[in-house]
Design a protein around this motif. Structure first.
Motif, mmCIF file in Angstrom:
data_model
loop_
_atom_site.group_PDB
_atom_site.id
_atom_site.type_symbol
_atom_site.label_atom_id
_atom_site.label_comp_id
_atom_site.label_asym_id
_atom_site.label_seq_id
_atom_site.Cartn_x
_atom_site.Cartn_y
_atom_site.Cartn_z
ATOM 1 N N THR A 15 -7.788 16.019 1.530
ATOM 2 C CA THR A 15 -7.165 15.655 2.793
ATOM 3 C C THR A 15 -6.282 14.518 2.389
ATOM 4 N N ALA A 16 -5.761 13.775 3.177
ATOM 5 C CA ALA A 16 -5.109 12.662 3.269
ATOM 6 C C ALA A 16 -6.033 11.523 3.053
ATOM 7 N N GLU A 17 -7.263 11.412 4.050
ATOM 8 C CA GLU A 17 -8.220 10.838 3.702
ATOM 9 C C GLU A 17 -8.858 10.563 2.256
ATOM 10 N N GLY A 18 -9.217 11.735 1.904
ATOM 11 C CA GLY A 18 -9.726 12.045 0.549
ATOM 12 C C GLY A 18 -8.929 11.343 -0.500
ATOM 13 N N TYR A 19 -7.669 11.652 -0.322
ATOM 14 C CA TYR A 19 -6.559 11.177 -1.254
ATOM 15 C C TYR A 19 -6.720 9.444 -1.097
ATOM 16 N N LYS A 20 -6.697 8.983 -0.034
ATOM 17 C CA LYS A 20 -6.758 7.343 0.098
ATOM 18 C C LYS A 20 -7.932 6.864 -0.588
ATOM 19 N N TYR A 24 -3.364 16.915 -1.030
ATOM 20 C CA TYR A 24 -3.041 16.222 -2.381
ATOM 21 C C TYR A 24 -3.882 16.739 -3.374
ATOM 22 N N SER A 25 -3.458 16.551 -4.798
ATOM 23 C CA SER A 25 -4.267 16.580 -5.922
ATOM 24 C C SER A 25 -4.881 15.417 -6.487
ATOM 25 N N GLU A 26 -5.646 15.398 -7.318
ATOM 26 C CA GLU A 26 -6.337 14.335 -8.019
ATOM 27 C C GLU A 26 -5.219 13.564 -8.895
ATOM 28 N N GLU A 27 -4.310 14.638 -9.262
ATOM 29 C CA GLU A 27 -3.278 14.209 -10.272
ATOM 30 C C GLU A 27 -2.111 13.873 -9.508
ATOM 31 N N HIS A 28 -2.208 13.431 -8.422
ATOM 32 C CA HIS A 28 -1.265 12.640 -7.389
ATOM 33 C C HIS A 28 0.108 13.461 -7.087
ATOM 34 N N GLU A 29 -0.254 14.818 -6.954
ATOM 35 C CA GLU A 29 0.752 15.775 -6.310
ATOM 36 C C GLU A 29 0.553 16.093 -4.873
ATOM 37 N N TRP A 30 1.413 16.101 -3.961
ATOM 38 C CA TRP A 30 1.435 16.736 -2.719
ATOM 39 C C TRP A 30 1.832 17.862 -2.349
ATOM 40 N N ALA A 31 1.330 18.588 -1.627
ATOM 41 C CA ALA A 31 1.761 20.128 -1.083
ATOM 42 C C ALA A 31 1.943 20.402 0.190
ATOM 43 N N MET A 84 0.942 -1.160 0.169
ATOM 44 C CA MET A 84 0.010 0.041 0.226
ATOM 45 C C MET A 84 0.877 1.203 -0.004
ATOM 46 N N SER A 85 0.346 2.209 -0.826
ATOM 47 C CA SER A 85 1.191 3.457 -0.708
ATOM 48 C C SER A 85 1.064 4.138 0.621
ATOM 49 N N GLU A 86 2.057 4.912 0.850
ATOM 50 C CA GLU A 86 2.368 5.782 1.920
ATOM 51 C C GLU A 86 1.556 7.319 1.538
ATOM 52 N N VAL A 87 0.465 7.614 2.628
ATOM 53 C CA VAL A 87 0.158 8.881 2.564
ATOM 54 C C VAL A 87 0.258 9.400 3.827
ATOM 55 N N ARG A 88 0.743 10.480 3.660
ATOM 56 C CA ARG A 88 1.111 11.460 4.990
ATOM 57 C C ARG A 88 -0.165 12.297 5.293
ATOM 58 N N GLU A 89 -0.293 12.596 6.511
ATOM 59 C CA GLU A 89 -1.651 12.997 7.069
ATOM 60 C C GLU A 89 -1.372 14.659 6.943
ATOM 61 N N LYS A 90 -0.474 15.151 7.157
ATOM 62 C CA LYS A 90 -0.196 16.429 7.255
ATOM 63 C C LYS A 90 -0.153 17.258 5.857
#
Length: 129
Positions: free
Chosen positions: A120-125, A10-17, A1-7
């Protein structure tokens, strides 16, 4: 499973900020994105000082499998790029949230407003499940 950090946001295109300081946001690609791309061999950065817009292409990432567009998760001005990726693009695979960050952008408006358009992290998951 991919790591998704809580803090992170995330974009729907798989970038983080990530909020860094003031109106500066650091961005990169997610662990999920790097695993889909495979071994990354080259990163085309946005130019320093360039204006970028939410959801618009600002560069590309080349892997042994494909070339993928890099989309900006925020609107603003590029103030820094991760020069280490020129010699070590594989940092995107090994450290997507640390040494593999791609650029820092000074956002227009507030960071809170910019992050309001992201997941959010939950939304991206939920979208990668």
């Amino acid at each position: 499973m991919s790591e998704v950090r809580e803090k992170l946001a995330y974009s729907e295109e798989h970038e983080w900020a990530e909020a860094v300081e003031g109106q500066i946001v650091r961005i990169g690609i997610t662990d999920h994105a790097q695993s889909l791309l495979g071994d990354i061999v080259f990163v085309e950065f946005p130019e320093l000082g360039a204006s970028v817009s939410f959801g618009e292409s600002m560069g590309s990432i080349e892997s042994v499998k494909t070339v993928s567009e890099l989309y900006s998760p925020v609107t603003g001005k590029v103030v820094k790029v991760n020069e280490a990726l020129n010699d070590q693009p594989e940092l995107l695979n090994g450290e997507p949230y640390e040494g593999g960050w791609i650029a820092e952008i000074e956002v227009e408006g507030s960071v809170e407003e910019a992050f309001g358009k992201l997941l959010t992290a939950e939304g991206y998951k939920g979208i990668i499940a």
